[in-house]
Scaffold this active site. Structure first.
Site, mmCIF file in Angstrom:
data_model
loop_
_atom_site.group_PDB
_atom_site.id
_atom_site.type_symbol
_atom_site.label_atom_id
_atom_site.label_comp_id
_atom_site.label_asym_id
_atom_site.label_seq_id
_atom_site.Cartn_x
_atom_site.Cartn_y
_atom_site.Cartn_z
ATOM 1 N N LYS B 96 0.815 -1.221 0.000
ATOM 2 C CA LYS B 96 0.000 0.000 0.000
ATOM 3 C C LYS B 96 0.847 1.269 0.000
ATOM 4 O O LYS B 96 0.453 2.294 -0.549
ATOM 5 C CB LYS B 96 -0.911 0.017 1.226
ATOM 6 C CG LYS B 96 -1.940 -1.114 1.261
ATOM 7 C CD LYS B 96 -3.119 -0.824 0.370
ATOM 8 C CE LYS B 96 -4.142 -1.951 0.407
ATOM 9 N NZ LYS B 96 -5.191 -1.788 -0.605
ATOM 10 N N GLU B 118 -9.605 6.041 3.145
ATOM 11 C CA GLU B 118 -10.453 4.978 3.667
ATOM 12 C C GLU B 118 -9.546 3.781 3.897
ATOM 13 O O GLU B 118 -8.502 3.658 3.250
ATOM 14 C CB GLU B 118 -11.545 4.623 2.640
ATOM 15 C CG GLU B 118 -11.134 3.632 1.544
ATOM 16 C CD GLU B 118 -10.065 4.157 0.592
ATOM 17 O OE1 GLU B 118 -9.919 5.385 0.510
ATOM 18 O OE2 GLU B 118 -9.373 3.339 -0.054
ATOM 19 N N SER B 385 1.607 -9.593 -0.728
ATOM 20 C CA SER B 385 1.303 -8.161 -0.667
ATOM 21 C C SER B 385 1.535 -7.537 0.699
ATOM 22 O O SER B 385 1.725 -6.331 0.794
ATOM 23 C CB SER B 385 -0.135 -7.921 -1.110
ATOM 24 O OG SER B 385 -1.029 -8.692 -0.333
HETATM 25 C C1 LIG Z 1 -1.703 -6.838 2.610
HETATM 26 C C2 LIG Z 1 -2.853 -6.483 1.728
HETATM 27 N N1 LIG Z 1 -3.006 -7.125 0.566
HETATM 28 C C3 LIG Z 1 -4.034 -6.855 -0.259
HETATM 29 C C4 LIG Z 1 -5.002 -5.935 0.074
HETATM 30 C C5 LIG Z 1 -6.135 -5.723 -0.870
HETATM 31 O O1 LIG Z 1 -6.076 -4.535 -1.587
HETATM 32 P P1 LIG Z 1 -5.729 -4.507 -3.128
HETATM 33 O O2 LIG Z 1 -6.617 -5.472 -3.803
HETATM 34 O O3 LIG Z 1 -5.988 -3.105 -3.521
HETATM 35 O O4 LIG Z 1 -4.312 -4.871 -3.285
HETATM 36 C C6 LIG Z 1 -4.875 -5.227 1.278
HETATM 37 C C7 LIG Z 1 -5.882 -4.217 1.640
HETATM 38 O O5 LIG Z 1 -5.979 -3.715 2.699
HETATM 39 C C8 LIG Z 1 -3.776 -5.516 2.119
HETATM 40 O O6 LIG Z 1 -3.630 -4.874 3.287
#
Ligand SMILES: Cc1ncc(COP(=O)(O)O)c(C=O)c1O
Lengths: 271, 403
Positions: B96, B118, B385
């Protein structure tokens, strides 16, 4: 000529300004919507903006958010809202009705189906809060072909160029949002509104309605001095909410709402 | 299939990816979106801005993040070699921050003293609070009341960083309601405030901008794959909430048609139960939060409640570019249930000593299934992620333990 256009022309001849109340359909009961519409007219309203409830009313403050929740609690759908308009039209063929709401319920019904049903139910205009003219290229001609006006918003942040664009695309009237904020916001600056409305009127022959921040006779009459229409929503919706919490009958709710409209009408007509 | 080179250039000037995307907001915000679009169009091609962004990513975030060969896990699974793109090692613990760094730089250029955001899992909120602290900006984060409870640790982190956290009680009390409330705040304070949207959704230019800022993930992964394996990966796997980590990984590979792409949605209790957050797998197109995209909605166009064990995936919409990639077939979208994700969380923790976020665990669970169907010469890159520290409360709760 559309019902909205001819209505404004007649008002103009009579030297009067339009009083345009907003209520959310299905709030607090589906059965109360049509009686409320008739009472609004009897109390001196000119055009009715009928809200189509949506689960995510992003441009609305708490009052209309809660109205949507009350209406959705018993599943008020766009089809139900159109049925309300058709029922209203059984005895009233003169008061223009504008549907106001968000795009998604219309999108899901499908634009051609919606336009057809709206026209046959007696809807005169549609105001979709999250549909700016840039995204309305396909929708507008469709509405037009069913003699439905497409009403767009103008805001304090709208540039002169955009004002021109919006006025070119809109029909019926344009809706000037008097404050930066959501519905139910306080404090409307009458001088600022007067300036903005005059600037809009320089660009278009369409009537200009002003909404957001109109809560009583005094604010209604101050806006009526400078605009063609006065749009009032959250105070009415709050009165309906209060009636529901007190378990008032439909008749008593209608009376409460009528009293607010009568006060505004009197203040607007006193010149 | 459509022309991939052309698709890589999307959106068009109005923010459309085919029929998806666009700008569906109330008039009050249109001028702010025009201004942002114009500023971003300049900054995108401004070497000084890009250098500033790259510098922050290197020295503040700690990029490039490693591409790690999960050898033990690969052996255990049996099949394709699995590589992890370690976004969990970024400052603040998830992908993020790539986006918040970029948007905060734009806020600075616009001279806005206040940012809002948000957040679902709290990772975007923390990343926003972090960059706001660093730039001395006032920061308010909107968070569904249910998520405030689920992600208590991140709530406190944001407060320590000086942000105000606003629990949102409206609607379903999760991410979508937080986004509604952030939009309302933005309408009210549009002159002073920059809205840092946390995923590749919302009105144009956000989906494009958030994608561009996160595309550093895919650019690095592409280069690292070539360096480490001498070839491009055969498949990419990423979880999809709003879709920012997935599009960030996918986009630099769009024109490499040998590379398969899998976006993994939250299957919750199972698609058949209706208790999930998988609009691409089980929803239909509609308009919400400023863009046209796949949504979870009922037959009357009302948005319906979602369920996922991971707060960051608990969202009824998805970024518009994913809707487009689904329709063109360039990417495939699948779903993983809560239980499968939880099992993957435990497995990676034990086998590789890496504790993944519950969101990322969805991608891991699917990668495991996929790897089994592939041969050992093939490679998969999974976007890890974020890290799982924020989810320890949830896991402990499931284990019946209070920490
Ligand atoms: C670690 C992590 N992965 C994925 C997401 C999902 O978001 P996005 O689909 O925008 O990557 C989030 C959202 O809070 C997150 O904290």
């Amino acid at each position: 000529m559309s019902r909205i256009k001819s209505y404004f022309e007649n008002l103009n001849k009579a030297g009067k300004k339009a009083l345009i109340p907003y209520i959310t359909a299905g709030d607090s009961y589906l059965e109360s919507t049509v009686p409320l519409m008739h009472s609004l007219v009897d109390a001196g309203s000119d055009i009715i903006e009928l809200g189509v409830p949506f689960s995510d009313p992003m441009a609305d403050g708490p009052a209309i958010q809660l109205a949507c929740e009350r209406a959705l609690e018993h599943g008020t759908s766009l089809t139900d809202v159109l049925a309300c308009v058709a029922k209203f039209r059984e005895t009233n063929t003169t008061t223009p009705v504008v549907l106001m709401g968000y795009l998604n319920p219309v999108e899901i019904m499908g634009y051609p189906a919606f336009a057809e049903k709206a026209a046959s139910s007696g809807v005169d205009g549609v105001l979709l809060v999250d549909l700016p003219p840039e995204e309305a290229a396909d929708v507008k001609p469709l509405f037009e072909s069913h003699s439905i006006d497409t009403i767009f918003l103008l805001a304090p942040t709208t540039s002169e160029n955009r004002t021109k664009l919006i006025c070119e695309h809109g029909s019926g009237y344009v809706y000037y949002v008097s404050v930066k904020g959501v519905t139910g916001s306080s404090a409307l600056d009458a001088d600022e509104v007067a300036k903005k409305v005059a600037a809009i009127q320089d660009q278009t022959d369409l009537p200009v309605g002003v909404g957001f921040g109109i809560k009583d006779g005094a604010t209604a009459s101050s806006v009526a001095k400078v605009a063609d229409g006065v749009i009032v929503g959250s105070v009415l919706v709050n009165a309906i909410a209060e009636s529901a919490s007190q378990n008032l009958s439909v008749e008593d709710t209608c009376q409460k709402v009528s009293a607010i409209i009568r006060e505004m009408r009197a203040a607007m007509d006193q010149e | 299939m459509t022309d991939l080179a052309q698709d890589a250039q999307l959106p068009d000037e109005n923010g459309h990816f085919g029929v998806y995307g666009g700008r569906f907001v109330s008039e009050t915000l249109m001028s702010a979106l025009d201004e942002l679009r114009d500023l971003y169009a300049r900054m995108k091609n401004d070497p000084a801005f890009q250098a500033e962004f790259d510098r922050d990513l290197a020295h503040y975030v700690g990029r490039p993040s490693p591409l790690y060969f999960a050898e033990r896990w690969t052996k255990e699974v049996g099949g394709a070699q699995i590589f992890l793109k370690r976004e969990d090692l970024n400052h603040t613990g998830a992908h993020k921050v790539n986006n918040t760094i970029g948007q905060a730089l734009l806020a600075k250029h616009m001279g806005k003293p206040r940012v809002i955001a948000e957040t679902g899992a709290g990772q975007h909120g923390v990343a926003t609070a972090t960059v706001a602290a660093r730039l001395g900006l006032e920061c308010k984060v909107f968070m569904g009341a249910e998520d405030v409870q689920r992600q208590a640790l991140n709530v406190y982190r944001m407060k320590l960083l000086g942000a105000e956290v606003m629990p949102v009680e409206a609607g379903t009390r999760t991410l979508k309601d937080a986004m509604n409330e952030a939009m309302r705040d933005w309408v009210t304070n549009v002159d002073s405030t920059f809205y840092i949207i946390g995923t590749a959704a919302g009105p144009h230019p956000y989906p494009m901008m958030v994608r561009d800022f996160n595309s550093v993930i895919g650019r690095e992964a592409r280069r690292q794959s070539l360096e480490q394996t001498g070839k491009l990966p055969d498949a990419l796997v990423a979880c999809v909430g709003g879709g920012s980590n997935a599009i960030g990984l996918f986009h630099p590979f769009l024109e490499d048609d040998s590379v398969a792409m899998y976006g993994v949605e939250a299957g919750g209790l199972g698609l058949e139960t209706g208790q999930h957050a998988a609009p691409l797998s089980a929803g239909k197109p509609g308009v919400l939060h400023g863009n046209r995209t796949y949504l979870m909605e009922d037959e009357n166009g009302q948005i319906i409640g979602t369920h996922s064990v991971s707060a960051g995936l608990d969202y009824p919409g998805v970024g518009p570019e994913h809707s487009y990639l689904k329709d063109t077939g360039r990417a495939s979208y699948v779903s993983i249930t809560d239980d499968e994700a939880l099992a993957a969380f435990r497995k990676l923790t034990r086998i590789e000593g890496i504790m993944p976020a519950l969101e990322s665990s969805h991608a891991l669970a699917y990668a495991e299934k996929l790897a089994k169907t592939m041969s050992p010469e093939q490679t998969i890159v999974v976007n890890l992620s974020g890290r799982g520290d924020k989810d320890i409360h949830t896991i402990a709760g499931i284990d019946g333990i209070t920490v």
